[in-house]
Design an enzyme around this catalytic site. Structure first.
Site, PDB file in Angstrom:
ATOM      1  N   LEU A 129      -0.023   0.973  -0.671  1.00 35.73           N
ATOM      2  CA  LEU A 129      -1.585   0.199  -0.452  1.00 35.73           C
ATOM      3  C   LEU A 129      -1.906   0.313   1.006  1.00 35.73           C
ATOM      4  O   LEU A 129      -1.382  -0.085   1.809  1.00 35.73           O
ATOM      5  CB  LEU A 129      -1.378  -1.248  -1.103  1.00 35.73           C
ATOM      6  CG  LEU A 129      -0.640  -1.419  -2.440  1.00 35.73           C
ATOM      7  CD1 LEU A 129      -0.618  -2.888  -2.508  1.00 35.73           C
ATOM      8  CD2 LEU A 129      -1.794  -0.985  -3.490  1.00 35.73           C
ATOM      9  N   ASP A 130      -2.938   1.174   1.181  1.00 34.43           N
ATOM     10  CA  ASP A 130      -3.636   1.410   2.309  1.00 34.43           C
ATOM     11  C   ASP A 130      -4.776   0.187   2.398  1.00 34.43           C
ATOM     12  O   ASP A 130      -5.672   0.243   1.594  1.00 34.43           O
ATOM     13  CB  ASP A 130      -4.337   2.758   2.516  1.00 34.43           C
ATOM     14  CG  ASP A 130      -3.254   3.915   2.213  1.00 34.43           C
ATOM     15  OD1 ASP A 130      -2.128   3.798   2.751  1.00 34.43           O
ATOM     16  OD2 ASP A 130      -3.538   4.986   1.547  1.00 34.43           O
ATOM     17  N   VAL A 131      -4.560  -0.299   3.607  1.00 34.39           N
ATOM     18  CA  VAL A 131      -5.485  -1.579   3.686  1.00 34.39           C
ATOM     19  C   VAL A 131      -6.488  -1.787   4.972  1.00 34.39           C
ATOM     20  O   VAL A 131      -5.933  -1.245   6.036  1.00 34.39           O
ATOM     21  CB  VAL A 131      -4.727  -2.802   3.266  1.00 34.39           C
ATOM     22  CG1 VAL A 131      -3.924  -3.126   2.088  1.00 34.39           C
ATOM     23  CG2 VAL A 131      -3.653  -3.038   4.648  1.00 34.39           C
TER      24      VAL A 131
END
Length: 257
Positions: A129-131
């Site tokens: 998950l890139d946040v």
């Protein structure tokens, strides 16, 4: 007993290794196979390899490259990039890779997590998950940080766990390549939200940063890119990794193991 892992993360772009800052301006840092050989010698705990072109270009994984990396790699290997089907994941595991990571495909189709888990085993399914920060929370982005899902990282992490993910990797876009430390609040939130193993990525600039992450979150994976491919204030390219005594010292100081 589970122990923290210190994990180099390598980005593949145009067939070579690169490092980005904020997911932009990839800088060439070497050949993937040579890097794997060096991390073998340095006895890395694990290795993550992400093909950042595959999803952006809408193509399938480069199975030839993956097979070449797996043959050389003497540590657990996690590959991500372009995986959209359980059949692709099974083929990758069959090449000798221990874990397959999925990101945008898992968000667009959460059932894919379950399908891959059923095919290769939960322990081999990693959801990345890139946040980015937004207000008091964090939203997940995909396609090399060009598309905002508008969804909370906490919600997506919990969904991934429910669907059969064996591990969550949370990657701070804001901190990527900055080498000023992890986003500890982000890591804490994910650690509290899920019960499966997790790794944090984005921002490590020193072994002290890894110690701070482990102190904050306990037994997790401390993943890093720039820290293990650059050396010194001028960011000279040099593959490096802490020796066993350094690793043990970091872990003992952080969590007492």
């Amino acid at each position: 007993m589970l122990r923290p892992r210190i994990v180099p993360c390598l980005l593949v772009h145009g067939g070579g290794l690169v490092k980005t800052i904020g997911f932009k301006d990839p800088k060439y840092v070497g050949d993937p196979i040579n890097a794997v050989k060096i991390f073998n010698e340095k006895e890395s705990d694990e290795l993550i390899v992400l093909d950042i072109d595959a999803t952006a270009e809408g193509r399938e994984p480069n199975f030839k490259m993956i097979g070449d990396l797996a043959v050389e790699c003497r540590m657990p290997l996690c590959y991500g990039g372009g995986v959209k089907t359980a059949e692709q994941a099974k083929r990758i595991i069959g090449l000798g890779v221990e874990k397959v990571s999925i990101s945008s495909a898992a968000i667009e189709n959460p059932q894919l997590i379950s399908q891959i888990s059923d095919e290769v085993g939960r322990q081999s399914v990693v959801v990345v998950l890139d946040v980015k920060k937004k207000g008091g929370g964090y939203e997940v982005w995909t396609h090399n940080a060009t598309r905002n899902t508008g969804r909370s990282v906490i919600d997506l992490a919990k969904e991934a766990e429910r669907c059969g993910a064996g591990e969550i990797v949370v990657n701070s876009i804001d901190n990527d390549g900055q080498m000023k430390g992890y986003d500890l609040e982000l890591a804490r939130q994910i650690r509290q939200a899920v019960g499966i193993p997790m790794s944090a990525l984005g921002g490590a600039g020193s072994l002290k940063d890894i110690g701070a992450l482990l102190s904050a979150c306990g037994v997790i994976g401390a993943a890093a890119g720039s820290l293990f491919v650059f050396k010194g204030m001028y960011r000279a390219v040099l593959i490096n990794y802490p020796n066993p005594d350094q690793k043990d010292e970091i872990i003992r100081a952080a969590i007492g193991q």
